[in-house]
Design a protein around this motif. Structure first.
Motif, PDB file in Angstrom:
ATOM      1  N   LYS A 101      -6.464   6.519   6.783  1.00  0.00           N
ATOM      2  CA  LYS A 101      -6.266   6.051   5.415  1.00  0.00           C
ATOM      3  C   LYS A 101      -5.259   6.890   4.643  1.00  0.00           C
ATOM      4  N   VAL A 102      -4.912   8.056   5.180  1.00  0.00           N
ATOM      5  CA  VAL A 102      -3.985   8.931   4.473  1.00  0.00           C
ATOM      6  C   VAL A 102      -2.786   9.249   5.354  1.00  0.00           C
ATOM      7  N   ALA A 103      -1.662   9.487   4.713  1.00  0.00           N
ATOM      8  CA  ALA A 103      -0.453   9.841   5.446  1.00  0.00           C
ATOM      9  C   ALA A 103      -0.545  11.274   5.951  1.00  0.00           C
ATOM     10  N   ARG A 104      -1.118  12.138   5.138  1.00  0.00           N
ATOM     11  CA  ARG A 104      -1.191  13.543   5.503  1.00  0.00           C
ATOM     12  C   ARG A 104      -2.209  14.254   4.629  1.00  0.00           C
ATOM     13  N   ILE A 105      -2.867  15.270   5.190  1.00  0.00           N
ATOM     14  CA  ILE A 105      -3.762  16.149   4.448  1.00  0.00           C
ATOM     15  C   ILE A 105      -3.064  17.501   4.361  1.00  0.00           C
ATOM     16  N   LEU A 106      -2.883  17.974   3.138  1.00  0.00           N
ATOM     17  CA  LEU A 106      -2.176  19.232   2.911  1.00  0.00           C
ATOM     18  C   LEU A 106      -3.097  20.228   2.214  1.00  0.00           C
ATOM     19  N   LEU A 163       5.445  21.230  -0.759  1.00  0.00           N
ATOM     20  CA  LEU A 163       4.818  19.927  -0.971  1.00  0.00           C
ATOM     21  C   LEU A 163       5.873  18.821  -0.943  1.00  0.00           C
ATOM     22  N   VAL A 164       6.958  19.030  -1.655  1.00  0.00           N
ATOM     23  CA  VAL A 164       8.036  18.037  -1.673  1.00  0.00           C
ATOM     24  C   VAL A 164       8.633  17.879  -0.279  1.00  0.00           C
ATOM     25  N   ALA A 165       8.796  18.983   0.444  1.00  0.00           N
ATOM     26  CA  ALA A 165       9.346  18.910   1.805  1.00  0.00           C
ATOM     27  C   ALA A 165       8.420  18.123   2.727  1.00  0.00           C
ATOM     28  N   SER A 166       7.107  18.307   2.589  1.00  0.00           N
ATOM     29  CA  SER A 166       6.148  17.578   3.421  1.00  0.00           C
ATOM     30  C   SER A 166       6.188  16.088   3.141  1.00  0.00           C
ATOM     31  N   PHE A 199       7.703  12.994   5.653  1.00  0.00           N
ATOM     32  CA  PHE A 199       6.996  11.755   5.942  1.00  0.00           C
ATOM     33  C   PHE A 199       7.932  10.573   5.776  1.00  0.00           C
ATOM     34  N   GLY A 200       8.723  10.582   4.710  1.00  0.00           N
ATOM     35  CA  GLY A 200       9.640   9.481   4.441  1.00  0.00           C
ATOM     36  C   GLY A 200      10.687   9.307   5.527  1.00  0.00           C
ATOM     37  N   ASP A 201      11.047  10.408   6.188  1.00  0.00           N
ATOM     38  CA  ASP A 201      12.026  10.335   7.269  1.00  0.00           C
ATOM     39  C   ASP A 201      11.506   9.531   8.453  1.00  0.00           C
ATOM     40  N   HIS A 202      10.179   9.444   8.604  1.00  0.00           N
ATOM     41  CA  HIS A 202       9.579   8.749   9.747  1.00  0.00           C
ATOM     42  C   HIS A 202       9.037   7.367   9.386  1.00  0.00           C
ATOM     43  N   ALA A 203       9.114   7.020   8.119  1.00  0.00           N
ATOM     44  CA  ALA A 203       8.552   5.742   7.672  1.00  0.00           C
ATOM     45  C   ALA A 203       9.475   4.588   8.073  1.00  0.00           C
ATOM     46  N   ASP A 204       8.960   3.394   7.919  1.00  0.00           N
ATOM     47  CA  ASP A 204       9.693   2.165   8.237  1.00  0.00           C
ATOM     48  C   ASP A 204      10.908   2.010   7.314  1.00  0.00           C
ATOM     49  N   PRO A 205      12.133   2.009   7.848  1.00  0.00           N
ATOM     50  CA  PRO A 205      13.333   1.912   7.009  1.00  0.00           C
ATOM     51  C   PRO A 205      13.376   0.644   6.158  1.00  0.00           C
ATOM     52  N   GLU A 206      12.902  -0.487   6.692  1.00  0.00           N
ATOM     53  CA  GLU A 206      12.911  -1.727   5.908  1.00  0.00           C
ATOM     54  C   GLU A 206      11.960  -1.623   4.725  1.00  0.00           C
ATOM     55  N   ARG A 215       0.842  -1.205   0.000  1.00  0.00           N
ATOM     56  CA  ARG A 215       0.000   0.000   0.000  1.00  0.00           C
ATOM     57  C   ARG A 215       0.873   1.249   0.000  1.00  0.00           C
ATOM     58  N   PRO A 216       0.693   2.125  -1.002  1.00  0.00           N
ATOM     59  CA  PRO A 216       1.496   3.351  -1.028  1.00  0.00           C
ATOM     60  C   PRO A 216       0.937   4.377  -0.043  1.00  0.00           C
ATOM     61  N   PRO A 217       1.796   5.230   0.510  1.00  0.00           N
ATOM     62  CA  PRO A 217       1.269   6.313   1.337  1.00  0.00           C
ATOM     63  C   PRO A 217       0.496   7.289   0.454  1.00  0.00           C
ATOM     64  N   VAL A 218      -0.601   7.792   0.955  1.00  0.00           N
ATOM     65  CA  VAL A 218      -1.439   8.715   0.184  1.00  0.00           C
ATOM     66  C   VAL A 218      -1.442  10.067   0.874  1.00  0.00           C
TER      67      VAL A 218
END
Length: 90
Positions: free
Chosen positions: A40-45, A55-58, A62-69, A18-21
């Motif tokens: 159901k969503v990673a973030r509402i912007l 937008l790219v920074a946001s 998110f990717g900095d906090h995601a599961d490294p594996e 499942r991709p982050p949305v």
């Protein structure tokens, strides 16, 4: 298919694929709409006033906090960005 229907479909996917949305919207969401998105969503912007750089920074933050594996497995995949409404574009 509405954005909410698409999100329901994505949220039923196995968590491994499942991709982050990220929802980028110019609409002020009411409580019912926020409840449909919750979990159901990673973030509402907000679309209003967000620059492409922000937008790219946001998304990057998110990717900095995601599961490294999971990041290692899905390195070449991009997050899904769902936009709705008149004149919206990904």
């Amino acid at each position: 298919m509405s954005g909410f229907e698409l999100l329901d479909h994505i949220s039923q996917m196995d968590s491994e694929v499942r991709p982050p949305v990220f929802v980028v919207t110019g609409k002020l969401l009411n409580d019912s709409e926020r409840a449909k998105l919750e979990g159901k969503v990673a973030r509402i912007l907000p679309k209003n006033g967000i620059s492409p750089r922000k937008l790219v920074a946001s998304i990057g933050a998110f990717g900095d906090h995601a599961d490294p594996e999971k990041n290692a497995r899905n390195r070449d995949e991009s997050p899904s960005i769902l936009t709705t409404g008149t004149g919206s574009r990904p």
